[in-house]
Design a protein around this motif. Structure first.
Motif, PDB file in Angstrom:
ATOM      1  N   LYS A  27      47.837  -3.644 -13.814  1.00 29.40           N
ATOM      2  CA  LYS A  27      47.402  -2.272 -13.522  1.00 29.40           C
ATOM      3  C   LYS A  27      45.885  -2.183 -13.381  1.00 29.40           C
ATOM      4  O   LYS A  27      45.385  -1.368 -12.607  1.00 29.40           O
ATOM      5  CB  LYS A  27      47.918  -1.323 -14.608  1.00 29.40           C
ATOM      6  CG  LYS A  27      49.419  -1.139 -14.510  1.00 29.40           C
ATOM      7  CD  LYS A  27      49.950  -0.135 -15.482  1.00 29.40           C
ATOM      8  CE  LYS A  27      51.410   0.170 -15.167  1.00 29.40           C
ATOM      9  NZ  LYS A  27      51.959   1.207 -16.028  1.00 29.40           N
ATOM     10  N   LEU A  59      44.890  -2.982  -9.957  1.00 31.65           N
ATOM     11  CA  LEU A  59      45.143  -1.916  -8.982  1.00 31.65           C
ATOM     12  C   LEU A  59      44.325  -0.663  -9.253  1.00 31.65           C
ATOM     13  O   LEU A  59      44.455   0.335  -8.542  1.00 31.65           O
ATOM     14  CB  LEU A  59      46.632  -1.544  -9.006  1.00 31.65           C
ATOM     15  CG  LEU A  59      47.552  -2.617  -8.462  1.00 31.65           C
ATOM     16  CD1 LEU A  59      48.931  -2.487  -9.061  1.00 31.65           C
ATOM     17  CD2 LEU A  59      47.623  -2.541  -6.952  1.00 31.65           C
ATOM     18  N   GLY A  60      43.511  -0.721 -10.288  1.00 29.38           N
ATOM     19  CA  GLY A  60      42.711   0.457 -10.629  1.00 29.38           C
ATOM     20  C   GLY A  60      43.529   1.545 -11.298  1.00 29.38           C
ATOM     21  O   GLY A  60      43.062   2.676 -11.434  1.00 29.38           O
ATOM     22  N   LEU A  61      44.749   1.234 -11.705  1.00 30.01           N
ATOM     23  CA  LEU A  61      45.595   2.239 -12.361  1.00 30.01           C
ATOM     24  C   LEU A  61      45.174   2.433 -13.814  1.00 30.01           C
ATOM     25  O   LEU A  61      45.398   3.476 -14.409  1.00 30.01           O
ATOM     26  CB  LEU A  61      47.068   1.822 -12.327  1.00 30.01           C
ATOM     27  CG  LEU A  61      47.692   1.647 -10.951  1.00 30.01           C
ATOM     28  CD1 LEU A  61      49.084   1.086 -11.067  1.00 30.01           C
ATOM     29  CD2 LEU A  61      47.721   2.988 -10.236  1.00 30.01           C
ATOM     30  N   VAL A  62      44.602   1.371 -14.359  1.00 31.11           N
ATOM     31  CA  VAL A  62      44.087   1.415 -15.721  1.00 31.11           C
ATOM     32  C   VAL A  62      42.643   0.950 -15.643  1.00 31.11           C
ATOM     33  O   VAL A  62      42.342  -0.047 -14.978  1.00 31.11           O
ATOM     34  CB  VAL A  62      44.918   0.473 -16.641  1.00 31.11           C
ATOM     35  CG1 VAL A  62      44.235   0.265 -17.971  1.00 31.11           C
ATOM     36  CG2 VAL A  62      46.321   1.031 -16.854  1.00 31.11           C
ATOM     37  N   GLY A  63      41.774   1.683 -16.266  1.00 28.69           N
ATOM     38  CA  GLY A  63      40.352   1.300 -16.242  1.00 28.69           C
ATOM     39  C   GLY A  63      40.045   0.332 -17.370  1.00 28.69           C
ATOM     40  O   GLY A  63      40.579   0.468 -18.469  1.00 28.69           O
TER      41      GLY A  63
END
Lengths: 289, 308
Positions: free
Chosen positions: B50, B53-57
Motif C-alpha cells: 500500500k 501505491l501511496g494508499l498508506v503514507g
C-alpha cells in the motif's frame, strides 16, 4: 494524465441511483407530488368566502396568490424534511461504503489525485439530492401555479439558496462520516439541521422585533445561525418561491416564514461549506487505506 | 540499488499508533521480475504494498516507482493493483466495470481485456452482475479487469484467494504471461505452493523488517534427500539398502536419504556401482514452505535473543 474525475463522478451517481434509499426517495417524491396535486386541485375548487355570509373583509381580499402562498408554506417543510433525510443518509454512507467495501484502495490506485477521487465520489450525494430537491420544489411550484396562478419572487434565488442549503448539510455530513461512525454522523447532522431550523425561525422573528428578545437568546440564535447556516438556504428557497403579490405575506412574517435572506448569508453558507469540505479532504488525505 | 530498479524503497518506517508495521525497510525491484513478498500475518507485507501505491503514507524514508515519488499520481499510470478484498457494486457487470476503468485510464484495451478474460475463462461472465457470481468468478473477473491493457507493474494481493485448483492454474499462467509481456509482477500471498511455482525472487518480511531476499533457487538449501529416476526402482532399492541407504519409491523413481547434505557425491557413486540403468539423479532442495519456516524460525530465535 487524463482527468478521470468525471467518470468516477458518473460512476458514483449511477451507484447511488441503484441504491434502495434513493429509489425510496424517488417513490416518496412522486407520491408526495401526487398527493399535493390532488390536495391543491381540490382546494382550488373551494370558495374561500363560502360559509361567510358577511364576507369578512380580510377573507374577501384574498386572491389566488394567497392560496398559493398557503399551499407552498404547507408543502415546503415536508419536502425539505424528505430532502434533508436523503442527503444525510446518502452523504454519510457514500465514502464509508467505498472504504468498507474495499473499493477506495482500488480507486486510489488509479492514476488520479486524492482530491479528484474525494470530490468525484463525494459530490454524487449532493448532485442526487439537488436533483431530487429541484423535482420536489419545481413540482410544488408547477402544481401550485396551475391551480393558483402566481409569479414567484425570485426563481434564480431559489436555485442558489437550494444549493447553499444542501451544500451545508452535505459538507457537514461528509466530514463527520470520515470522523465518526455513519449512524453518529447522520444523527449529529439531523440534530444540527433541526436546531438550525428552530433558531432560524427565532432569528427571523427577532429581526422583526429588534431588542425585544432576551440577550442570551439573541446570542444563542445568532451563534447557531453562523455555526450551522443550512437554514438560511432553506429560507431562501421558500422566500424565492412564494408569490410576490400575496396579501398575507406581511402577516405571516410574524411567524418568521416569509422573510428575505440577505445574499451575504448565502455566500457565508458556501464559504462555510468550503471550509468543512477542506477539513474533510485534509482528513481524507491523511487516511491510510 | 541499481539504476534500472523499477521500485525503490529506502529506509521506510511506518507505525500504526503503537504498532510498528515497517522498520527502516529498504528494497529494490528490477523490471521484468516476478517478485513475491512473504511473511507471517502482520509482518508488514500489505502495508508495504500500500505504501508503494501511496494508499498508506510512510512515517520516514523514500519510495519511488519509475523514479517518481509515490505521492505523484503519475507514478501509477502504468501500475495495476488488485486489493485482497475488493467488492465491486453488485449490480455492475464486468463489461460495465471495464468500460469505466478504460475511460478513467484513458486507454483502449478492449482487445487485451478479452484476451485476459479468455485466459482466465470468464468470457461467459461479461454480462452477469458481480452480485450473481461466485467468489472464484469474482476474483477471476477482478484479475481480468486489473491486468487488461499494457501494465508495466502489477501488484497482486492474494491473487489466488477463493480460487479452486483450476482457477489457481489459470492465475499462474496469467502471471507468467504478464511477465513474458514485460510486466513486473509483485505478489503478496500466503499460498507458498503457488508462489514457488511462479515467482523468480522472494523477499521475506517479519515484524516489519526485511529478513531475507533473493532468487528462490539461492534461498532454498540442498536437503539430505536425493531423487533417482529409474525404470527399475525395485532392484535399485534392494542394492542401495544393502549399501546402508534408506529408500522409498516416489512417482517414477526413488527417494534416498543421505547421511547429510554433503553425502550426495557418495550416493552418486553408489548408484553407478549398482550397474542399474537410471535416467537422472538430483539432490532435492527445500520447498519454499521449508525455506519460509527455516527463515522465520531463525528470525524468531534472533528476536528471542534480542529480548533476552
Amino acid at each position: 494524465m487524463r482527468n478521470g474525475g468525471p467518470i468516477l463522478f458518473l460512476n458514483s451517481i449511477e451507484q447511488l441511483l441503484r441504491r434502495k434509499i434513493v429509489l425510496t426517495a424517488v417513490i416518496a417524491t412522486v407520491a408526495f407530488l401526487g398527493l399535493y396535486w390532488w390536495g391543491v386541485s381540490a382546494a382550488s375548487s373551494a370558495d374561500l368566502s363560502m360559509g361567510h355570509a358577511d364576507a369578512d373583509m380580510a377573507v374577501a381580499m384574498l386572491g389566488p396568490e394567497d392560496a398559493a402562498l398557503a399551499a407552498i408554506l404547507t408543502a415546503g417543510p415536508l419536502a425539505a424534511t424528505l430532502v434533508t433525510a436523503l442527503i444525510i443518509v446518502i452523504g454519510s454512507t457514500m465514502l464509508p461504503e467505498e472504504i468498507g467495501q474495499g473499493r477506495m484502495p482500488f480507486w486510489l490506485s488509479l492514476p488520479q489525485t486524492r482530491l479528484k477521487v474525494y470530490l468525484s465520489i463525494g459530490l454524487a450525494p449532493l448532485a442526487v439530492s439537488y436533483a431530487l430537491s429541484l423535482i420536489l420544489f419545481g413540482g410544488i411550484f408547477a402544481i401550485t401555479s396551475i391551480y393558483f396562478p402566481f409569479t414567484a419572487r425570485n426563481i434564480p434565488f431559489v436555485l442558489v439558496s437550494m444549493l447553499a442549503w444542501l451544500t451545508v448539510m452535505w459538507a457537514a455530513v461528509m466530514l463527520l462520516s470520515l470522523v465518526v461512525k455513519k449512524i453518529a454522523s447522520m444523527l449529529i447532522v439531523f440534530f444540527l439541521a433541526s436546531v438550525a431550523s428552530l433558531f432560524g425561525g427565532l432569528y427571523e422573528i427577532m429581526q422583526l422585533f429588534p431588542g425585544d428578545a432576551p440577550k442570551a437568546l439573541e446570542t444563542i440564535t445568532h451563534t447557531i445561525i453562523y455555526v450551522f447556516p443550512a437554514d438560511r438556504g432553506y429560507r431562501g428557497v421558500i422566500y424565492g418561491l412564494i408569490p410576490a403579490d400575496a396579501v398575507i405575506t406581511e402577516n405571516l412574517a410574524f411567524f418568521g416564514v416569509t422573510a428575505s435572506v440577505p445574499s451575504i448569508h448565502l455566500v457565508y453558507a458556501f464559504i462555510w461549506s468550503l471550509v468543512l469540505l477542506s477539513i474533510g479532504y485534509w482528513r481524507f488525505r491523511r487516511m491510510d487505506f | 540499488m541499481k539504476k534500472d530498479d523499477l521500485i525503490r524503497v529506502q529506509n521506510v518506517s511506518k507505525s500504526f499508533r503503537k504498532v510498528l508495521a515497517l522498520s527502516d525497510f529498504s528494497l529494490s525491484v528490477s523490471s521484468g521480475a516476478i517478485f513475491s513478498l512473504l511473511g507471517p500475518n502482520g509482518a508488514g507485507k500489505t502495508t508495504l504494498m500500500k505504501i508503494l501505491l501511496g494508499l498508506v503514507g510512510s512515517d520516514s524514508g523514500s519510495v519511488t516507482i519509475f523514479d517518481l515519488p509515490v505521492s505523484s499520481p503519475l507514478s501509477r499510470r502504468s501500475v495495476r493493483y488488485l486489493p485482497e478484498n475488493v467488492t465491486f457494486p453488485s449490480w455492475a457487470t464486468p463489461a460495465i466495470l471495464f468500460r469505466q476503468l478504460e475511460r478513467i485510464r484513458h486507454e483502449s484495451s478492449a482487445e487485451e481485456f478479452r484476451l485476459r478474460c479468455t485466459e482466465l475463462e470468464c468470457m461467459d461472465l461479461m454480462k452477469r452482475p458481480v452480485g450473481k457470481m461466485s467468489r472464484g468468478q469474482r476474483q477471476r473477473v477482478a484479475l481480468s479487469l486489473v491486468t487488461a491493457g499494457k501494465p508495466e507493474l502489477v501488484l497482486l494481493d492474494e491473487p489466488s484467494s477463493g480460487l479452486d485448483p483450476g482457477g489457481r492454474i489459470l492465475v499462474r499462467n496469467l502471471i507468467r504471461n504478464l511477465a513474458s509481456e514485460g510486466a513486473t509482477v509483485l505478489i503478496n500471498s500466503h499460498l507458498l505452493g503457488e508462489v514457488e511455482r511462479v515467482c523468480d525472487t522472494a523477499t521475506f518480511i517479519s515484524r516489519g523488517r526485511l529478513i531475507a531476499e533473493g532468487e528462490l533457487d539461492s534461498l532454498s538449501r540442498k536437503t539430505g534427500l536425493a531423487y533417482i529416476e529409474t525404470d527399475n526402482a525395485g532392484r535399485m532399492i534392494l542394492y542401495l539398502e544393502a549399501m546402508g541407504y534408506s529408500c522409498r519409491t516416489e512417482s517414477k523413481g526413488i527417494v534416498a536419504e543421505l547421511e547429510d547434505a554433503s553425502a550426495f557425491p557418495h550416493l552418486t557413486r553408489s548408484v553407478l556401482d549398482t550397474g542399474i540403468r537410471f535416467t537422472g539423479i538430483n539432490q532435492m532442495r527445500e520447498s519454499l514452505e521449508d525455506v519460509f519456516l527455516r527463515i522465520m524460525d531463525k528470525d524468531a530465535e534472533r528476536g528471542t535473543d534480542i529480548v533476552s
